[in-house]
Design a protein around this motif. Sequence first.
Motif, PDB file in Angstrom:
ATOM      1  N   ASP A   1      35.890  30.959  70.959  1.00 38.03           N
ATOM      2  CA  ASP A   1      35.201  31.132  69.674  1.00 38.03           C
ATOM      3  C   ASP A   1      34.513  32.501  69.603  1.00 38.03           C
ATOM      4  O   ASP A   1      34.516  33.157  68.558  1.00 38.03           O
ATOM      5  CB  ASP A   1      34.143  30.029  69.469  1.00 38.03           C
ATOM      6  CG  ASP A   1      34.785  28.688  69.140  1.00 38.03           C
ATOM      7  OD1 ASP A   1      36.034  28.621  69.078  1.00 38.03           O
ATOM      8  OD2 ASP A   1      34.042  27.711  68.953  1.00 38.03           O
TER       9      ASP A   1
ATOM     10  N   ARG B   1      36.035  26.744  75.146  1.00 40.34           N
ATOM     11  CA  ARG B   1      35.724  26.803  73.714  1.00 40.34           C
ATOM     12  C   ARG B   1      34.779  27.968  73.408  1.00 40.34           C
ATOM     13  O   ARG B   1      34.983  28.707  72.434  1.00 40.34           O
ATOM     14  CB  ARG B   1      35.070  25.489  73.258  1.00 40.34           C
ATOM     15  CG  ARG B   1      34.631  25.513  71.798  1.00 40.34           C
ATOM     16  CD  ARG B   1      33.938  24.226  71.372  1.00 40.34           C
ATOM     17  NE  ARG B   1      32.557  24.104  71.856  1.00 40.34           N
ATOM     18  CZ  ARG B   1      31.499  24.637  71.258  1.00 40.34           C
ATOM     19  NH1 ARG B   1      31.642  25.365  70.162  1.00 40.34           N
ATOM     20  NH2 ARG B   1      30.287  24.476  71.756  1.00 40.34           N
ATOM     21  N   LEU B   2      33.740  28.153  74.229  1.00 37.99           N
ATOM     22  CA  LEU B   2      32.760  29.210  73.952  1.00 37.99           C
ATOM     23  C   LEU B   2      33.399  30.596  74.050  1.00 37.99           C
ATOM     24  O   LEU B   2      33.173  31.457  73.199  1.00 37.99           O
ATOM     25  CB  LEU B   2      31.565  29.088  74.908  1.00 37.99           C
ATOM     26  CG  LEU B   2      30.722  27.818  74.717  1.00 37.99           C
ATOM     27  CD1 LEU B   2      29.688  27.701  75.825  1.00 37.99           C
ATOM     28  CD2 LEU B   2      30.054  27.812  73.347  1.00 37.99           C
ATOM     29  N   VAL B   3      34.199  30.805  75.107  1.00 40.68           N
ATOM     30  CA  VAL B   3      34.877  32.097  75.269  1.00 40.68           C
ATOM     31  C   VAL B   3      35.792  32.346  74.072  1.00 40.68           C
ATOM     32  O   VAL B   3      35.784  33.432  73.473  1.00 40.68           O
ATOM     33  CB  VAL B   3      35.683  32.128  76.587  1.00 40.68           C
ATOM     34  CG1 VAL B   3      36.663  33.291  76.605  1.00 40.68           C
ATOM     35  CG2 VAL B   3      34.740  32.197  77.786  1.00 40.68           C
TER      36      VAL B   3
END
Lengths: 194, 194
Positions: B182, B178-180
């Motif tokens: 977004d 998710r972090l990568v």
Amino acid sequence: MTIDGTARRADARRNVESILEAATALLATDPAVSVNEIARAAGVGRVTLYGHFPSRAALVEAVSRRVIASTDQALDAVDLDGDAREAMARLLAATWQLTYRFGAIVVAASDALTPEEMRRVHEEPARRMRALVERGRDEGVFRRDMPLSWQLTTVQAVLHGASAAVHRGDVPADDATRLVTDTVLAALAVTSSG
Amino acid sequence: MTIDGTARRADARRNVESILEAATALLATDPAVSVNEIARAAGVGRVTLYGHFPSRAALVEAVSRRVIASTDQALDAVDLDGDAREAMARLLAATWQLTYRFGAIVVAASDALTPEEMRRVHEEPARRMRALVERGRDEGVFRRDMPLSWQLTTVQAVLHGASAAVHRGDVPADDATRLVTDTVLAALAVTSSG
């Protein structure tokens, strides 16, 4: 103190300054540059250079100490107040210049530096960056749907990616400040979902 | 062909598969893992393992060939059509899984691989990423005020930063996709100025 002695000391100061300037410029692009090349660029002889710096290692150490001091000064000069996005653009521009210009020197000198000096080199920029991202999150201009530590990882990754890209020749050095700043600000910005 | 021979060959196939699975899992987190540990995890004896793979190097090579084949399969399975942002999210999720799970294995095996294999490992994911960013720019959903090559540098930098952060323990592996995704989508998105 004779007039001769004063003149000699002024000469010596100028030589030391020329040697340090030349060594800083050359080491930043070629960490393996020779003492001969540094002496030539500084406009002094080998004997004069070795009179001030008894070994190449001593010269590299002096250069890296000087770089660290100027890094601290450059970061101290950045205005971190006002809109967090604008402050971030200023801090990124300063940090990028330091990463790109001096990164190789600090790596080359890492054996000669004390743990306290290495800590300062890495943690001082990181501390300012962390405080500013935190303020931007608190003020609602940077997104909060990601951990702060991830956002700092992203900033570091973009700075290092840019440094590698410029050294590879993929990105012109003159464009790098704008690209780093625009990319990091976009990654940090509040979105409709954030 | 006797019934005994058929059973022995089925046994051998199962053993090879168990050894390769165990070696893939262990090498991904510890590139220095011993043959004994791999045999134990696979539930076979040392003699059986060496019967199929005459040396540790041969085993590492077989594991990396298998990883490369499964990487190609996993990337082929990604649907790159439709909205470029959604396609990018799918491609990043697949690429992240491959980077994080298999990156260490390919590095460990790089001496054993042919130049053609190394090229495939690095260029196949890069080629798909480049084509997708290009399409998103053409369709007006990714910004065009930055060079394409810089955007690809950013994607690589975020993926590698995430891998390092997960291995350091700064980011939970489950959050990384998710972090990568977004972060990269925010960096690529068209802005009011872009």
